[in-house]
Design an enzyme around this catalytic site. Structure first.
Site, PDB file in Angstrom:
ATOM      1  N   HIS A   1      42.251 -30.529 -26.840  1.00  0.00           N
ATOM      2  CA  HIS A   1      41.563 -31.817 -26.635  1.00  0.00           C
ATOM      3  C   HIS A   1      41.207 -31.954 -25.157  1.00  0.00           C
ATOM      4  O   HIS A   1      42.088 -32.155 -24.317  1.00  0.00           O
ATOM      5  CB  HIS A   1      42.473 -32.983 -27.040  1.00  0.00           C
ATOM      6  CG  HIS A   1      41.828 -34.335 -26.923  1.00  0.00           C
ATOM      7  ND1 HIS A   1      41.864 -35.274 -27.938  1.00  0.00           N
ATOM      8  CD2 HIS A   1      41.131 -34.931 -25.914  1.00  0.00           C
ATOM      9  CE1 HIS A   1      41.228 -36.366 -27.562  1.00  0.00           C
ATOM     10  NE2 HIS A   1      40.772 -36.189 -26.318  1.00  0.00           N
TER      11      HIS A   1
ATOM     12  N   HIS B   1      41.024 -40.739 -32.782  1.00  0.00           N
ATOM     13  CA  HIS B   1      41.508 -41.635 -31.728  1.00  0.00           C
ATOM     14  C   HIS B   1      42.152 -42.800 -32.470  1.00  0.00           C
ATOM     15  O   HIS B   1      41.452 -43.631 -33.053  1.00  0.00           O
ATOM     16  CB  HIS B   1      40.371 -42.110 -30.826  1.00  0.00           C
ATOM     17  CG  HIS B   1      40.875 -42.969 -29.702  1.00  0.00           C
ATOM     18  ND1 HIS B   1      40.920 -42.533 -28.393  1.00  0.00           N
ATOM     19  CD2 HIS B   1      41.418 -44.214 -29.706  1.00  0.00           C
ATOM     20  CE1 HIS B   1      41.465 -43.492 -27.640  1.00  0.00           C
ATOM     21  NE2 HIS B   1      41.765 -44.531 -28.412  1.00  0.00           N
TER      22      HIS B   1
ATOM     23  N   HIS C   1      37.831 -33.309 -22.261  1.00  0.00           N
ATOM     24  CA  HIS C   1      36.500 -33.872 -22.007  1.00  0.00           C
ATOM     25  C   HIS C   1      35.900 -33.105 -20.836  1.00  0.00           C
ATOM     26  O   HIS C   1      36.496 -33.065 -19.756  1.00  0.00           O
ATOM     27  CB  HIS C   1      36.596 -35.358 -21.647  1.00  0.00           C
ATOM     28  CG  HIS C   1      37.226 -36.185 -22.723  1.00  0.00           C
ATOM     29  ND1 HIS C   1      36.495 -36.896 -23.648  1.00  0.00           N
ATOM     30  CD2 HIS C   1      38.529 -36.391 -23.055  1.00  0.00           C
ATOM     31  CE1 HIS C   1      37.315 -37.513 -24.496  1.00  0.00           C
ATOM     32  NE2 HIS C   1      38.556 -37.215 -24.153  1.00  0.00           N
TER      33      HIS C   1
ATOM     34  N   ASP D   1      43.744 -33.989 -23.123  1.00  0.00           N
ATOM     35  CA  ASP D   1      42.902 -35.174 -22.962  1.00  0.00           C
ATOM     36  C   ASP D   1      42.483 -35.337 -21.506  1.00  0.00           C
ATOM     37  O   ASP D   1      42.366 -36.452 -21.002  1.00  0.00           O
ATOM     38  CB  ASP D   1      43.601 -36.447 -23.466  1.00  0.00           C
ATOM     39  CG  ASP D   1      42.627 -37.608 -23.596  1.00  0.00           C
ATOM     40  OD1 ASP D   1      41.415 -37.356 -23.720  1.00  0.00           O
ATOM     41  OD2 ASP D   1      43.080 -38.774 -23.565  1.00  0.00           O
TER      42      ASP D   1
ATOM     43  N   HIS E   1      46.293 -37.310 -28.745  1.00  0.00           N
ATOM     44  CA  HIS E   1      46.986 -37.931 -27.600  1.00  0.00           C
ATOM     45  C   HIS E   1      47.948 -39.046 -28.019  1.00  0.00           C
ATOM     46  O   HIS E   1      47.788 -40.200 -27.654  1.00  0.00           O
ATOM     47  CB  HIS E   1      45.992 -38.436 -26.543  1.00  0.00           C
ATOM     48  CG  HIS E   1      44.753 -39.118 -27.066  1.00  0.00           C
ATOM     49  ND1 HIS E   1      44.784 -40.156 -27.959  1.00  0.00           N
ATOM     50  CD2 HIS E   1      43.442 -38.889 -26.804  1.00  0.00           C
ATOM     51  CE1 HIS E   1      43.548 -40.533 -28.218  1.00  0.00           C
ATOM     52  NE2 HIS E   1      42.707 -39.776 -27.533  1.00  0.00           N
TER      53      HIS E   1
ATOM     54  N   LYS F   1      35.177 -35.754 -34.688  1.00  0.00           N
ATOM     55  CA  LYS F   1      36.019 -36.717 -33.991  1.00  0.00           C
ATOM     56  C   LYS F   1      35.696 -38.144 -34.419  1.00  0.00           C
ATOM     57  O   LYS F   1      34.535 -38.570 -34.383  1.00  0.00           O
ATOM     58  CB  LYS F   1      35.793 -36.572 -32.471  1.00  0.00           C
ATOM     59  CG  LYS F   1      36.589 -37.543 -31.613  1.00  0.00           C
ATOM     60  CD  LYS F   1      38.077 -37.221 -31.615  1.00  0.00           C
ATOM     61  CE  LYS F   1      38.904 -38.303 -30.951  1.00  0.00           C
ATOM     62  NZ  LYS F   1      38.857 -38.270 -29.499  1.00  0.00           N
TER      63      LYS F   1
HETATM   64  C1  NCD Z   1      38.654 -40.604 -22.623  1.00  0.00           C
HETATM   65  C2  NCD Z   1      37.350 -40.450 -21.840  1.00  0.00           C
HETATM   66  O1  NCD Z   1      37.312 -40.851 -20.676  1.00  0.00           O
HETATM   67  O2  NCD Z   1      36.404 -39.901 -22.381  1.00  0.00           O
HETATM   68  N1  NCD Z   1      39.504 -41.550 -21.942  1.00  0.00           N
HETATM   69  C3  NCD Z   1      40.828 -41.667 -22.056  1.00  0.00           C
HETATM   70  O3  NCD Z   1      41.399 -42.568 -21.454  1.00  0.00           O
HETATM   71  N2  NCD Z   1      41.549 -40.847 -22.784  1.00  0.00           N
HETATM   72  C4  NCD Z   1      38.359 -41.005 -24.034  1.00  0.00           C
HETATM   73  C5  NCD Z   1      39.539 -40.889 -24.958  1.00  0.00           C
HETATM   74  O4  NCD Z   1      39.993 -39.781 -25.278  1.00  0.00           O
HETATM   75  O5  NCD Z   1      40.061 -41.927 -25.363  1.00  0.00           O
HETATM   76 ZN    ZN Z   2      40.155 -37.812 -25.216  1.00  0.00          ZN
END
Ligand code: NCD
Ligand code: ZN
Length: 395
Positions: free
Chosen positions: A43, A166, A45, A277, A204, A129
């Site tokens: 996981h 989520h 971003h 995450d 997460h 997702k």
């Molecule tokens: C994530 C993001 O910034 O894309 N932020 C976070 O606090 N985890 C989105 C997510 O996974 O909830």
């Molecule tokens: Zn995330």
């Protein structure tokens, strides 16, 4: 005498307390280096555009595969979107790295069954997702009414395409610290009962309630655990002044929840595995009157997990959590590469470049005890059906 070649741990000459690994006690000192199968991040971003040079370089240092979240400004909704995003990402992989992004689609109420079937057929899309609309960063395209996506969940169950969740309610009346537990009770438990063959990852996780839910579910239900939810609790966010760089969603919880997550991560239960995450935001977006949620950990992800596992006398279980259970859940081959971590402390920079901006990484300015020394490459098999080579990801 310890056979270092077979247990792949080496010992610190200055420390005479011994350590436990694979159920055996080894005399002679604490671990100062160890080698494990190279890990995957299930996981993360990466964002888009010029910041990919930062996120992809960090992700690909020793992770072999990373599941890439689809919550871009223009979300990844279709097979073509995923393919184009995959290609933009691959342009930023430093040469010599063996890393592969595993793509996800963003589930909306207008997703169609054909897209799900095509995603299942593609070699680079691994999952879909689910963001409850309004729950987190760029979730506005997400799902407001779960009953509307039931036909799609049914197709996902039929073709066996995992659903990544989520897990937070967006109900204004629900306290932010209760949103995960409420989501499980109100939506997720009924969902897994209705679609028992659907593979589901609760992403997460942050609470004791989530740990219990996953433990008591079938082997089709798993969870990722982040380094920050293992290292921090809500005091680290709120005591002694508000710490915007510790703000993420789901928000950090109580110390007892943190303890439950640590126990889950080191438990050796295959339903809990690594997912950072890592979610970067430019420093101005975090240090703001309305700061963004997300913590960047990709600069030192495995090192953070090693700290936690070491603190809890569980370094011998890191490999399965980081490099085995996730791959097994996703029915992918295990990585053949190896990484070596050494006890060599270093200080995390105060800031890192992030395109034309800067970001503040987790543990900025603080010291980390572990460093990744090297990664032994091999020809890895990355295809999601477990039969191909990394080159099959190329178009
Ligand atoms: C994530 C993001 O910034 O894309 N932020 C976070 O606090 N985890 C989105 C997510 O996974 O909830
Ligand atoms: Zn995330």
């Amino acid at each position: 005498m310890v056979d270092h070649s077979s247990n792949r741990f080496s010992l610190c000459a200055d420390c005479l307390i011994g350590f436990r690994y694979n159920g055996r006690f080894y005399e002679g000192g604490c671990v100062n280096a160890f080698t494990i199968r190279a890990p995957d991040d299930w996981h993360c971003h990466l964002r888009d555009g010029d910041v990919l040079s930062r996120t992809v370089a960090d992700q690909s240092r020793y992770f072999i595969r990373s599941i890439v979240m689809p919550n871009l400004a223009s979300p990844v909704l279709t097979i073509d979107d995923a393919q184009a995003y995959y290609q933009r990402i691959m342009m930023h992989v430093p040469s010599g790295r063996q890393w592969q992004p595993c793509m996800t689609l963003y589930l909306t109420e207008s997703m169609d069954a054909k897209t799900i079937r095509m995603a299942k057929q593609s070699s680079y899309i691994l999952a879909v997702k689910l963001y409850p609309a309004g729950a987190t960063t760029r979730s506005e395209f997400g799902v407001s009414n779960l009953s509307r996506i039931e036909p799609i969940l049914s197709v996902m169950e039929e073709v066996d395409l995992p659903l990544l969740v989520h897990g937070e309610v967006v109900d204004d009346a629900c306290d932010i610290f209760d949103r995960e537990a409420q989501f499980i009770d109100r939506y997720l438990q009924p969902l897994v009962e209705k679609f028992p063959r659907l593979r589901v990852v609760l992403e997460h996780i942050t609470t004791q309630a989530a740990v219990q839910f996953v433990r008591s579910s079938s082997s089709n239900v798993a969870a990722t655990i982040t380094p920050h939810h293992l290292l921090l609790n809500r005091n680290d966010l709120l005591v002694g002044g508000l710490k915007p760089h510790h703000y993420c969603l789901p928000v950090l919880k109580r110390s007892r929840d943190q303890q439950a997550l640590i126990e889950a991560a080191i438990s050796g239960y295959p339903c809990f595995f690594l997912g950072t995450d890592s979610a970067p935001h430019a420093v101005d977006a975090k240090e703001s009157a309305c700061g963004c949620a997300g913590i960047y950990s990709a600069h030192a992800a495995l090192e953070f997990y090693a700290e936690v596992f070491e603190q809890h006398d569980a370094l011998g279980r890191l490999e399965k959590f980081a490099s085995e259970y996730g791959a097994r859940f996703y029915q992918l081959p295990l990585n053949e590469q190896r990484v070596t971590l050494v006890k060599a402390s270093w200080t995390v920079p105060e800031q890192l470049t992030f395109g034309s901006d800067m970001l503040v990484p987790l543990f900025a300015g603080q010291s980390i005890g572990w460093s990744v020394r090297d990664i032994e490459p091999v020809n890895n098999k990355c295809d999601k059906k477990g039969k191909g080579s990394a080159s099959e990801y190329d178009y």
